[in-house]
Design an enzyme around this catalytic site. Structure first.
Site, PDB file in Angstrom:
ATOM      1  N   ASP A  73      -3.511 -12.457   2.506  1.00 51.82           N
ATOM      2  CA  ASP A  73      -3.539 -12.173   1.072  1.00 51.82           C
ATOM      3  C   ASP A  73      -4.907 -11.590   0.762  1.00 51.82           C
ATOM      4  O   ASP A  73      -5.913 -12.311   0.733  1.00 51.82           O
ATOM      5  CB  ASP A  73      -3.301 -13.456   0.288  1.00 51.82           C
ATOM      6  CG  ASP A  73      -3.338 -13.235  -1.221  1.00 51.82           C
ATOM      7  OD1 ASP A  73      -3.645 -12.109  -1.660  1.00 51.82           O
ATOM      8  OD2 ASP A  73      -3.072 -14.200  -1.959  1.00 51.82           O
ATOM      9  N   ILE A  74      -4.968 -10.288   0.543  1.00 54.89           N
ATOM     10  CA  ILE A  74      -6.264  -9.625   0.386  1.00 54.89           C
ATOM     11  C   ILE A  74      -6.995 -10.064  -0.870  1.00 54.89           C
ATOM     12  O   ILE A  74      -8.189  -9.786  -1.016  1.00 54.89           O
ATOM     13  CB  ILE A  74      -6.126  -8.096   0.391  1.00 54.89           C
ATOM     14  CG1 ILE A  74      -5.204  -7.619  -0.744  1.00 54.89           C
ATOM     15  CG2 ILE A  74      -5.624  -7.607   1.746  1.00 54.89           C
ATOM     16  CD1 ILE A  74      -5.175  -6.104  -0.905  1.00 54.89           C
ATOM     17  N   ASN A 100      -4.054   0.586   0.363  1.00 53.48           N
ATOM     18  CA  ASN A 100      -2.775   0.976  -0.208  1.00 53.48           C
ATOM     19  C   ASN A 100      -2.144  -0.108  -1.079  1.00 53.48           C
ATOM     20  O   ASN A 100      -1.394   0.207  -2.006  1.00 53.48           O
ATOM     21  CB  ASN A 100      -1.795   1.344   0.918  1.00 53.48           C
ATOM     22  CG  ASN A 100      -0.367   1.410   0.432  1.00 53.48           C
ATOM     23  OD1 ASN A 100       0.020   2.336  -0.280  1.00 53.48           O
ATOM     24  ND2 ASN A 100       0.430   0.410   0.789  1.00 53.48           N
ATOM     25  N   TYR A 167      -1.730  -1.187 -15.038  1.00 59.83           N
ATOM     26  CA  TYR A 167      -1.619  -0.704 -13.657  1.00 59.83           C
ATOM     27  C   TYR A 167      -2.308   0.640 -13.507  1.00 59.83           C
ATOM     28  O   TYR A 167      -3.114   0.846 -12.578  1.00 59.83           O
ATOM     29  CB  TYR A 167      -0.144  -0.579 -13.288  1.00 59.83           C
ATOM     30  CG  TYR A 167       0.107   0.174 -12.007  1.00 59.83           C
ATOM     31  CD1 TYR A 167      -0.123  -0.424 -10.770  1.00 59.83           C
ATOM     32  CD2 TYR A 167       0.573   1.487 -12.025  1.00 59.83           C
ATOM     33  CE1 TYR A 167       0.099   0.275  -9.586  1.00 59.83           C
ATOM     34  CE2 TYR A 167       0.802   2.183 -10.856  1.00 59.83           C
ATOM     35  CZ  TYR A 167       0.567   1.581  -9.640  1.00 59.83           C
ATOM     36  OH  TYR A 167       0.783   2.278  -8.476  1.00 59.83           O
ATOM     37  N   ALA A 169      -4.629   1.884 -15.295  1.00 55.95           N
ATOM     38  CA  ALA A 169      -6.073   1.722 -15.463  1.00 55.95           C
ATOM     39  C   ALA A 169      -6.738   1.199 -14.203  1.00 55.95           C
ATOM     40  O   ALA A 169      -7.839   1.631 -13.838  1.00 55.95           O
ATOM     41  CB  ALA A 169      -6.354   0.781 -16.637  1.00 55.95           C
ATOM     42  N   LYS A 171      -5.734   1.678 -11.163  1.00 58.16           N
ATOM     43  CA  LYS A 171      -5.742   2.777 -10.198  1.00 58.16           C
ATOM     44  C   LYS A 171      -6.723   3.873 -10.606  1.00 58.16           C
ATOM     45  O   LYS A 171      -7.326   4.537  -9.763  1.00 58.16           O
ATOM     46  CB  LYS A 171      -4.334   3.345 -10.037  1.00 58.16           C
ATOM     47  CG  LYS A 171      -3.362   2.393  -9.351  1.00 58.16           C
ATOM     48  CD  LYS A 171      -3.764   2.114  -7.916  1.00 58.16           C
ATOM     49  CE  LYS A 171      -2.681   1.388  -7.145  1.00 58.16           C
ATOM     50  NZ  LYS A 171      -3.000   1.223  -5.716  1.00 58.16           N
ATOM     51  N   ILE A 200       7.612   7.941  -6.478  1.00 57.77           N
ATOM     52  CA  ILE A 200       7.971   7.833  -5.069  1.00 57.77           C
ATOM     53  C   ILE A 200       9.044   6.757  -4.917  1.00 57.77           C
ATOM     54  O   ILE A 200       9.002   5.727  -5.592  1.00 57.77           O
ATOM     55  CB  ILE A 200       6.748   7.465  -4.202  1.00 57.77           C
ATOM     56  CG1 ILE A 200       5.586   8.428  -4.471  1.00 57.77           C
ATOM     57  CG2 ILE A 200       7.114   7.460  -2.718  1.00 57.77           C
ATOM     58  CD1 ILE A 200       5.836   9.867  -4.101  1.00 57.77           C
TER      59      ILE A 200
END
Length: 266
Positions: A73-74, A100, A167, A169, A171, A200
């Site tokens: 879990d990063i 990613n 979301y 913001a 990114k 995508i």
């Protein structure tokens, strides 16, 4: 000749003795992350595929000997350092880091809860900062590359009825970090680039919190505002990531490449 007076750290960094690069991809269990891990592996690279869930990671690695699943879990305290220590201990180096992993939660002003905002910030922005920070020594030794996966909607308005402005913001913040790190890390021989996908075909929207009808409406809106008139495939984004991370792209840094069917310019 101009520009020939000295060698940069990137030019003098040691190449892999076996010719095989080590690549770390987060969010590698599904979607763009899975396609990216497989694309690097198909090119002969050694890929550490990081994700929360062992099952999807195992599926991503199935049939690909060059992919090594690593459950983590990063966003958890100390995990970026643990991941990097494990990668360098097992493989001796790190050549490419692909940030990613991302999550999206829908909501509009007046409905947000603190946890909804914090989760997106933790995964989409804070974790890439800490993971990149932990990776810098190994990337410097290799003359490596950081590839951030942002989003094309960070470059335009994204009203909450279409998804999550929070979301976008997060990114958008990662996009700014891409440019800033490109300048900051260039003297250390590290390139930093980003790919900004549009609509995508990935599972990320399934966890957005929208009802199926609303999710379908958002997808129709996206396609209607995409000049090429379709959604993209994860493999098309993976192609851009692997190309920007390739040695042939060695004079490219600080760029954010849209892979969005023309949505940003429409």
């Amino acid at each position: 000749m101009a520009g020939m007076e000295h060698s940069t750290a990137a030019q003098t960094a040691a190449a892999p003795s076996d010719g095989i690069r080590t690549v770390l991809v987060t969010g590698a269990g599904t979607g763009i992350g899975r396609a990216t891990a497989r694309a690097f592996a198909a090119a002969g690279d050694r890929v550490v595929a990081v994700g929360r869930r062992p099952g999807p990671l195992a599926q991503a690695a199935e049939g690909h000997d060059g992919i090594f699943p690593f459950s983590a879990d990063i966003t958890a305290p100390g995990e970026p350092e643990r991941i990097l220590a494990a990668v360098t201990e097992a493989h001796g180096r790190l050549d490419v880091l692909v940030n990613n992993a991302g999550i999206v939660r829908s909501g509009r002003l007046g409905t947000f809860e603190r946890a909804t905002i914090d989760d997106q910030l933790a995964t989409n922005l804070v974790a890439p900062v800490l993971l990149t920070q932990a990776a810098v020594p190994a990337l410097e030794a290799a003359g490596g590359v950081v590839v951030n996966v942002t989003t094309s909607i960070a470059q335009r308005a994204w009203p909450s009825e279409l998804g999550s402005a929070v979301y976008a913001a997060t990114k958008g913040g990662l996009e700014l970090l891409t440019r800033s790190w490109a300048v900051e890390l260039a003297p250390r021989g590290i390139r930093v680039v980003a790919v900004a996908p549009g609509a995508i075909s990935t599972p990320i929207a399934n966890h957005q919190g929208l009802a199926p009808e609303a999710s379908a409406a958002v997808r129709r809106w996206q396609i209607a505002h995409t000049p090429l008139g379709r959604t993209g495939q994860p493999e098309e984004v993976a192609w851009a990531i692997t190309r920007l991370a390739s040695p042939e792209a060695g004079f490219i840094t600080g760029v954010v490449l849209p892979v969005d069917g023309g949505a940003v310019v429409a």
